[in-house]
Design a protein around this motif. Structure first.
Motif, mmCIF file in Angstrom:
data_model
loop_
_atom_site.group_PDB
_atom_site.id
_atom_site.type_symbol
_atom_site.label_atom_id
_atom_site.label_comp_id
_atom_site.label_asym_id
_atom_site.label_seq_id
_atom_site.Cartn_x
_atom_site.Cartn_y
_atom_site.Cartn_z
ATOM 1 N N THR A 1 0.667 -1.211 -0.043
ATOM 2 C CA THR A 1 -0.160 -0.036 0.021
ATOM 3 C C THR A 1 0.651 1.271 -0.061
ATOM 4 N N GLU B 1 -1.650 10.838 5.907
ATOM 5 C CA GLU B 1 -2.481 9.966 5.317
ATOM 6 C C GLU B 1 -2.355 8.523 5.620
ATOM 7 N N ARG C 1 1.762 4.160 -3.193
ATOM 8 C CA ARG C 1 1.514 5.775 -3.284
ATOM 9 C C ARG C 1 2.790 6.383 -3.345
ATOM 10 N N ASP D 1 -4.989 5.180 5.035
ATOM 11 C CA ASP D 1 -4.668 4.075 4.027
ATOM 12 C C ASP D 1 -4.304 2.745 4.469
#
Length: 414
Positions: A96, A115, A100, A119
C-alpha cells in the motif's frame, strides 16, 4: 529494536493531546483514549505522566516497557503490549505504501505522511491500536486495567512517538531499517518492471525435456555423502582497506557451508531469518566476546536485550525468540490442563503452597522466580527471574509443562 528514549519531561498541558506535539503522537493518544481501557485509570495515569514519573521507554516488537515511579522507593516495572502484524499484513501494508509515490518518498526521507493511517486502515491493516488491542501489565499490586503506572506509560508512549514515529512500526513487529529496506526493494522491483523486457531465453519445459532425454542414457548419480564438519581457508589475505580480517571471513564461510549442509538434510531453520534473528543465531554459537560485541553494534540492540535474544535462540531457535518477545493468547484448554498438572506436581515438590498466576501464554510461580511460557510450537519454555526483575530463558523447551518446570526447579531451591 528501538533504543531507550527518555520519558516525558515537558511542561504539563491540558486537553486530549497534551502529551503529543506531532500529529502522529496525537493519533496515538486518540487511539488510546478511544480504547476499552478504564477511562478513570487513564485519568490517573495522565497525572503520573505529567509529573514525570515515567522512566526511559524501551520499545520492542509487540511491547513497550519502562520503570514507573509509584508511592514506593523502588519503581514498578510497567509494560504495554500490542499484537504484531502478520507477514501477510506487513506485505499488504508495504504494498500500500509503495503504491503511493508520495508515501514512499516521504518514508524513505524519514518523514511520516499523515494519510498513511487511513490508507492502512482501508487496506485492512491496523497500524494504530484498535479499541481492544492494548494490553497493559505492571509489577504493582493494583489489578486495575490498567493500573495508574501502566496508564502513565500509555501516555508516555506518545512522547516517544513524537521523537521517532517509526516506533509505531516497531511496536507492530518491524523496525525502521527493516521497513525502509523492504520499501527500497519494492521501489527497485517497480523500476525493473518498467524496463524493456529481456530477450526470451529457452523455455523451462524445453530445457527439462532435453535434460530428461540425456538422463536416460546417463548412470544415476550416487547418494550424497553424510554432512561433515566444514572448515574454510582463504587463498589470499583480504586487502587492508576492506577492514575485514581473514579469520572473520573464514568463520563466515564455515558457517555458510554448515548451513548449506543442513539444508540438504531438510533443516530449513535458518533459511528465512531476519538480520536480528541471524545475529542471535551466530551469538548463540559461542562466537566469542569480540564477535558478540560487533553483533550488538551492527544490530543496534541493547547488550542485555541481545544477550537474552541469543539465549532464547540457544534454547528454542526461531520459536524461542518468538516466545521471548511476543506474548499471545493461547488455547484456554491447554493453559487449564497445564495449570492442573503443575498444581498436582507442586504438591509433591514442596510442602509450601505455591500460587500460579496466569497471563496470556505465561504461567508464573509467584514468589519463586519461575515462569513457563507456551510457545507457538506447543512446547513450554522455562524462564527464571533475575535480581532486577527481568525474565531470562533458562532451559530447553519441553512438550510437558511439568518436565519444563523440573528442569529449573532445583536452580531456585539453592
Amino acid at each position: 529494536m528501538t533504543p531507550s528514549i527518555p520519558g516525558p519531561r515537558r511542561t504539563p498541558g491540558r486537553g486530549r493531546h497534551a502529551f503529543a506535539a506531532t500529529w502522529w503522537g496525537q493519533a496515538w493518544v486518540t487511539a488510546l483514549e478511544d480504547s476499552t481501557l478504564d477511562s478513570g485509570r487513564l485519568s490517573r495515569g495522565r497525572t503520573y505522566a505529567r509529573q514525570g514519573m515515567v522512566g526511559p521507554v524501551t520499545v520492542a516488537p509487540g511491547q513497550v516497557k519502562a520503570a514507573v515511579q509509584g508511592s514506593r522507593p523502588r519503581p514498578y516495572r510497567s509494560a504495554v503490549h500490542l499484537p504484531v502484524l502478520t507477514d501477510a499484513q506487513w506485505d499488504t501494508l508495504l504494498d500500500t505504501i509503495a503504491a503511493r509515490a508520495g508515501h514512499l518518498a516521504a518514508l524513505l526521507d524519514g518523514e511520516m505522511p499523515a494519510e498513511l493511517v487511513d490508507d492502512a486502515r482501508h487496506a485492512g491493516v491496523p497500524l494504530l491500536p484498535q479499541p481492544t488491542e492494548l494490553d497493559p501489565e505492571c509489577s504493582c499490586p493494583d489489578w486495575g486495567y490498567p493500573c495508574k503506572h501502566a496508564a502513565a506509560l500509555c501516555y508516555a508512549i506518545a512522547s516517544t512517538i513524537d521523537a521517532d514515529p517509526f516506533v509505531v512500526f516497531a511496536l507492530r513487529g518491524r523496525g525502521r531499517e527493516e521497513v525502509l529496506a523492504q520499501l527500497r526493494a519494492r521501489r527497485t522491483a517497480t523500476q525493473a518492471a518498467s524496463m524493456p523486457p529481456a530477450p526470451a531465453g529457452l523455455p523451462a519445459a524445453g530445457a527439462y525435456a532435453a535434460w530428461a532425454a540425456l538422463a536416460k542414457d546417463t548412470p544415476p548419480l550416487p547418494e550424497p555423502p553424510e554432512p561433515a564438519s566444514h572448515t574454510a581457508a582463504l587463498p589470499t589475505t583480504p586487502p587492508p582497506s576492506t577492514g575485514l580480517s581473514t579469520a572473520d571471513l573464514e568463520r563466515l564461510m564455515t558457517d555458510t557451508a554448515a548451513r548449506a549442509a543442513r539444508l540438504l538434510t531438510g533443516d530449513t531453520t535458518s533459511l528465512y531469518l531476519t538480520q536480528r534473528e541471524d545475529a542471535a543465531r551466530i551469538a548463540a554459537s559461542d562466537c566469542g566476546p569480540e564477535w558478540f560485541h560487533h553483533l550488538i553494534q551492527n544490530t543496534g540492540a541493547r547488550p542485555t536485550a541481545f544477550a537474552r535474544l541469543a539465549r532464547a535462540w540457544r534454547y528454542g531457535g526461531p520459536p524461542g525468540i518468538t516466545v521471548a518477545e511476543q506474548p499471545h493468547a493461547p488455547d484456554p484448554t491447554a493453559m487449564t490442563a497445564a495449570r492442573s498438572a503443575l498444581t498436582e506436581a507442586l504438591t509433591e515438590m514442596t510442602t509450601t503452597p505455591v500460587a500460579l498466576r496466569a497471563w496470556r501464554n505465561r504461567l508464573t510461580l509467584t514468589g519463586h522466580g519461575i515462569q513457563l511460557r507456551l510457545g507457538p510450537d506447543t512446547r513450554w519454555y522455562p524462564y527464571l527471574q533475575d535480581d532486577d526483575g527481568d525474565w531470562w530463558p533458562a532451559a530447553p523447551a519441553d512438550g510437558d509443562p511439568v518436565a519444563a518446570l523440573t528442569s529449573v526447579w532445583q536452580q531456585t531451591q539453592r
